[in-house]
Design a protein around this motif. Structure first.
Motif, PDB file in Angstrom:
ATOM      1  N   HIS A   1       0.819  -1.216   0.000  1.00 47.05           N
ATOM      2  CA  HIS A   1       0.000   0.000   0.000  1.00 47.05           C
ATOM      3  C   HIS A   1       0.851   1.264   0.000  1.00 47.05           C
ATOM      4  O   HIS A   1       0.460   2.274  -0.606  1.00 47.05           O
ATOM      5  CB  HIS A   1      -0.947   0.045   1.190  1.00 47.05           C
ATOM      6  N   ASN A   2       1.989   1.239   0.650  1.00 48.66           N
ATOM      7  CA  ASN A   2       2.846   2.422   0.658  1.00 48.66           C
ATOM      8  C   ASN A   2       3.172   2.891  -0.757  1.00 48.66           C
ATOM      9  O   ASN A   2       3.392   4.079  -0.996  1.00 48.66           O
ATOM     10  CB  ASN A   2       4.141   2.141   1.416  1.00 48.66           C
ATOM     11  N   HIS A   3       3.197   1.968  -1.704  1.00 50.15           N
ATOM     12  CA  HIS A   3       3.518   2.315  -3.089  1.00 50.15           C
ATOM     13  C   HIS A   3       2.270   2.574  -3.924  1.00 50.15           C
ATOM     14  O   HIS A   3       2.382   2.939  -5.101  1.00 50.15           O
ATOM     15  CB  HIS A   3       4.347   1.190  -3.729  1.00 50.15           C
ATOM     16  N   ASP A   4       1.099   2.391  -3.328  1.00 46.66           N
ATOM     17  CA  ASP A   4      -0.152   2.572  -4.063  1.00 46.66           C
ATOM     18  C   ASP A   4      -0.283   3.974  -4.634  1.00 46.66           C
ATOM     19  O   ASP A   4       0.034   4.971  -3.968  1.00 46.66           O
ATOM     20  CB  ASP A   4      -1.349   2.336  -3.145  1.00 46.66           C
ATOM     21  N   LEU A   5      -0.787   4.061  -5.852  1.00 51.91           N
ATOM     22  CA  LEU A   5      -1.342   5.312  -6.354  1.00 51.91           C
ATOM     23  C   LEU A   5      -2.717   5.429  -5.710  1.00 51.91           C
ATOM     24  O   LEU A   5      -3.610   4.613  -5.969  1.00 51.91           O
ATOM     25  CB  LEU A   5      -1.443   5.269  -7.879  1.00 51.91           C
ATOM     26  N   TRP A   6      -2.879   6.402  -4.841  1.00 51.27           N
ATOM     27  CA  TRP A   6      -4.082   6.494  -4.009  1.00 51.27           C
ATOM     28  C   TRP A   6      -4.658   7.894  -4.123  1.00 51.27           C
ATOM     29  O   TRP A   6      -3.950   8.879  -3.967  1.00 51.27           O
ATOM     30  CB  TRP A   6      -3.731   6.171  -2.557  1.00 51.27           C
ATOM     31  N   GLU A   7      -5.955   7.991  -4.398  1.00 54.24           N
ATOM     32  CA  GLU A   7      -6.563   9.282  -4.681  1.00 54.24           C
ATOM     33  C   GLU A   7      -7.650   9.692  -3.691  1.00 54.24           C
ATOM     34  O   GLU A   7      -8.205  10.789  -3.810  1.00 54.24           O
ATOM     35  CB  GLU A   7      -7.162   9.265  -6.102  1.00 54.24           C
ATOM     36  N   VAL A   8      -7.977   8.853  -2.730  1.00 51.85           N
ATOM     37  CA  VAL A   8      -9.091   9.130  -1.809  1.00 51.85           C
ATOM     38  C   VAL A   8      -8.557   9.639  -0.478  1.00 51.85           C
ATOM     39  O   VAL A   8      -7.763   8.959   0.178  1.00 51.85           O
ATOM     40  CB  VAL A   8      -9.943   7.863  -1.590  1.00 51.85           C
ATOM     41  N   ASP A   9      -9.001  10.816  -0.104  1.00 49.82           N
ATOM     42  CA  ASP A   9      -8.547  11.432   1.149  1.00 49.82           C
ATOM     43  C   ASP A   9      -9.754  11.829   2.003  1.00 49.82           C
ATOM     44  O   ASP A   9      -9.991  12.995   2.279  1.00 49.82           O
ATOM     45  CB  ASP A   9      -7.676  12.658   0.851  1.00 49.82           C
ATOM     46  N   ARG A  10     -10.522  10.848   2.381  1.00 51.77           N
ATOM     47  CA  ARG A  10     -11.690  11.090   3.232  1.00 51.77           C
ATOM     48  C   ARG A  10     -11.848   9.923   4.200  1.00 51.77           C
ATOM     49  O   ARG A  10     -11.307   8.834   3.982  1.00 51.77           O
ATOM     50  CB  ARG A  10     -12.960  11.229   2.389  1.00 51.77           C
ATOM     51  N   PHE A  11     -12.562  10.141   5.266  1.00 51.21           N
ATOM     52  CA  PHE A  11     -12.833   9.081   6.238  1.00 51.21           C
ATOM     53  C   PHE A  11     -13.599   7.945   5.546  1.00 51.21           C
ATOM     54  O   PHE A  11     -14.508   8.204   4.766  1.00 51.21           O
ATOM     55  CB  PHE A  11     -13.664   9.641   7.405  1.00 51.21           C
ATOM     56  N   PRO A  12     -13.233   6.684   5.806  1.00 50.76           N
ATOM     57  CA  PRO A  12     -12.230   6.182   6.751  1.00 50.76           C
ATOM     58  C   PRO A  12     -10.894   5.855   6.088  1.00 50.76           C
ATOM     59  O   PRO A  12     -10.161   4.984   6.572  1.00 50.76           O
ATOM     60  CB  PRO A  12     -12.897   4.907   7.268  1.00 50.76           C
ATOM     61  N   PHE A  13     -10.578   6.536   4.993  1.00 49.12           N
ATOM     62  CA  PHE A  13      -9.380   6.192   4.227  1.00 49.12           C
ATOM     63  C   PHE A  13      -8.256   7.217   4.377  1.00 49.12           C
ATOM     64  O   PHE A  13      -7.267   7.141   3.657  1.00 49.12           O
ATOM     65  CB  PHE A  13      -9.741   6.054   2.746  1.00 49.12           C
ATOM     66  N   LYS A  14      -8.406   8.168   5.279  1.00 53.60           N
ATOM     67  CA  LYS A  14      -7.428   9.255   5.379  1.00 53.60           C
ATOM     68  C   LYS A  14      -6.040   8.733   5.769  1.00 53.60           C
ATOM     69  O   LYS A  14      -5.034   9.210   5.256  1.00 53.60           O
ATOM     70  CB  LYS A  14      -7.910  10.307   6.391  1.00 53.60           C
ATOM     71  N   TYR A  15      -5.986   7.769   6.689  1.00 53.80           N
ATOM     72  CA  TYR A  15      -4.672   7.250   7.094  1.00 53.80           C
ATOM     73  C   TYR A  15      -3.988   6.536   5.927  1.00 53.80           C
ATOM     74  O   TYR A  15      -2.774   6.670   5.725  1.00 53.80           O
ATOM     75  CB  TYR A  15      -4.798   6.304   8.285  1.00 53.80           C
ATOM     76  N   LEU A  16      -4.776   5.791   5.142  1.00 56.96           N
ATOM     77  CA  LEU A  16      -4.212   5.127   3.970  1.00 56.96           C
ATOM     78  C   LEU A  16      -3.661   6.151   2.994  1.00 56.96           C
ATOM     79  O   LEU A  16      -2.607   5.954   2.385  1.00 56.96           O
ATOM     80  CB  LEU A  16      -5.276   4.265   3.285  1.00 56.96           C
ATOM     81  N   ASN A  17      -4.370   7.260   2.832  1.00 61.09           N
ATOM     82  CA  ASN A  17      -3.890   8.324   1.958  1.00 61.09           C
ATOM     83  C   ASN A  17      -2.593   8.920   2.484  1.00 61.09           C
ATOM     84  O   ASN A  17      -1.649   9.170   1.725  1.00 61.09           O
ATOM     85  CB  ASN A  17      -4.951   9.417   1.839  1.00 61.09           C
ATOM     86  N   THR A  18      -2.523   9.133   3.813  1.00 63.01           N
ATOM     87  CA  THR A  18      -1.316   9.703   4.417  1.00 63.01           C
ATOM     88  C   THR A  18      -0.107   8.802   4.205  1.00 63.01           C
ATOM     89  O   THR A  18       0.969   9.266   3.800  1.00 63.01           O
ATOM     90  CB  THR A  18      -1.525   9.931   5.923  1.00 63.01           C
ATOM     91  N   MET A  19      -0.265   7.505   4.447  1.00 68.86           N
ATOM     92  CA  MET A  19       0.865   6.582   4.308  1.00 68.86           C
ATOM     93  C   MET A  19       1.355   6.515   2.867  1.00 68.86           C
ATOM     94  O   MET A  19       2.564   6.514   2.607  1.00 68.86           O
ATOM     95  CB  MET A  19       0.459   5.188   4.797  1.00 68.86           C
ATOM     96  N   SER A  20       0.432   6.476   1.927  1.00 67.54           N
ATOM     97  CA  SER A  20       0.824   6.444   0.523  1.00 67.54           C
ATOM     98  C   SER A  20       1.511   7.751   0.117  1.00 67.54           C
ATOM     99  O   SER A  20       2.565   7.735  -0.537  1.00 67.54           O
ATOM    100  CB  SER A  20      -0.407   6.204  -0.356  1.00 67.54           C
ATOM    101  N   ALA A  21       0.928   8.883   0.515  1.00 69.60           N
ATOM    102  CA  ALA A  21       1.499  10.184   0.149  1.00 69.60           C
ATOM    103  C   ALA A  21       2.892  10.369   0.728  1.00 69.60           C
ATOM    104  O   ALA A  21       3.805  10.866   0.046  1.00 69.60           O
ATOM    105  CB  ALA A  21       0.578  11.304   0.619  1.00 69.60           C
ATOM    106  N   MET A  22       3.071   9.963   1.972  1.00 69.26           N
ATOM    107  CA  MET A  22       4.375  10.138   2.621  1.00 69.26           C
ATOM    108  C   MET A  22       5.441   9.269   1.951  1.00 69.26           C
ATOM    109  O   MET A  22       6.596   9.692   1.802  1.00 69.26           O
ATOM    110  CB  MET A  22       4.263   9.819   4.106  1.00 69.26           C
ATOM    111  N   HIS A  23       5.062   8.075   1.543  1.00 71.00           N
ATOM    112  CA  HIS A  23       6.062   7.222   0.882  1.00 71.00           C
ATOM    113  C   HIS A  23       6.352   7.734  -0.531  1.00 71.00           C
ATOM    114  O   HIS A  23       7.483   7.610  -1.013  1.00 71.00           O
ATOM    115  CB  HIS A  23       5.597   5.772   0.828  1.00 71.00           C
TER     116      HIS A  23
END
Length: 265
Positions: free
Chosen positions: A197-219
């Motif tokens: 997931h850290n390498h995922d292209l991730w486009e959703v930044d809303r609950f309950p996916f905000k943490y997933l967005n943060t981890m992907s963006a930071m990596h």
């Protein structure tokens, strides 16, 4: 090797439990993927990353690297599941909370040493890092990675990464006692999925996916410029503790410091 030592080794070698752990990991990962695709957000991200991966596979160099790792990756698994995990496992019943605690300890113990390895061996050109920086640079050719780019790495880094995780389990089992098969299944799936997931292209930044967005963006910040931060892989805790969080402006800070040093000279 004397007879008593050989008998002791054989008594503690539980290949069946390692085999069951391997089957459990495959089953849980397969089932989890099926369930995730029932969620529109995960399905959308999955298609985006798969389409991106297919386009990248059209490039000969990219395809060659992925093929190379598909060839040598299984060898690492044979070593881990055949020579390491059989000495770390038990089927003795344990409370569910104890297994969850063990999962947490394994992941955080590993992540601490991965942080150190990633920071000082893969990104530091000093005495220890040198050659491994060039090894890790292969992975950083993907400046905006997709999910499958977690395996776009030099084979030496495959061995180091998986070896470090297996060594973490071995060391902890010697201190804490053998881990339940379920503990290893859960921790391994978590370890794998988090890295993917850290390498995922991730486009959703809303609950309950905000943490997933943060981890992907930071990596992705880490990948963008061979940046000096976000070295941990399981959480951002160690980067926060050691002051290496990079929210995307780390390269600007380094440029300013370089200019300041040049002015002072």
């Amino acid at each position: 090797m004397n007879t008593s030592l050989l008998e002791s080794v054989l008594q503690n070698y539980h290949w069946q439990l390692s085999f069951y752990a391997g089957l459990g990991i495959v089953a849980v990962a397969f089932l989890g993927k099926g369930i995730a695709w029932l969620v529109p957000t995960f399905r959308q991200a999955g298609r985006l990353n798969l389409d991106t991966y297919r386009k990248k596979m059209e490039k000969p160099n990219y395809a060659a690297n992925q093929k190379w790792n598909r060839k040598w990756g299984p060898l690492s698994m044979v070593v881990i599941f055949g020579l390491i995990l059989p000495f770390c496992l038990t089927a003795q019943a344990q409370p569910w909370w104890n297994m969850l605690l063990d999962v947490f300890v394994i992941l955080m113990f590993y992540d601490f040493f991965y942080y150190l390895t990633h920071r000082f061996l893969f990104h530091d050109n000093g005495f220890l890092g040198g050659p491994l920086v060039r090894v890790h640079a292969v992975h950083h050719r993907q400046h905006n990675p997709c999910r499958m780019d977690s395996s776009y790495i030099h084979p030496i880094e495959v061995a180091i990464g998986l070896g470090l995780y297996a060594a973490s389990i071995l060391v902890l089992s010697l201190v804490m006692g053998p881990f339940h098969v379920v503990t290893i299944v859960v921790s391994w799936v978590a370890f794998t999925q988090i890295n993917l997931h850290n390498h995922d292209l991730w486009e959703v930044d809303r609950f309950p996916f905000k943490y997933l967005n943060t981890m992907s963006a930071m990596h992705h910040n880490h990948h963008a410029r061979f940046t000096g931060g976000n070295y941990a892989t399981i959480t951002l805790l160690y980067d926060w503790m050691f002051g290496t969080l990079d929210h995307g402006d780390g390269w600007k800070e380094r440029a300013e410091k370089a200019r300041a040093r040049a002015t002072a000279q």
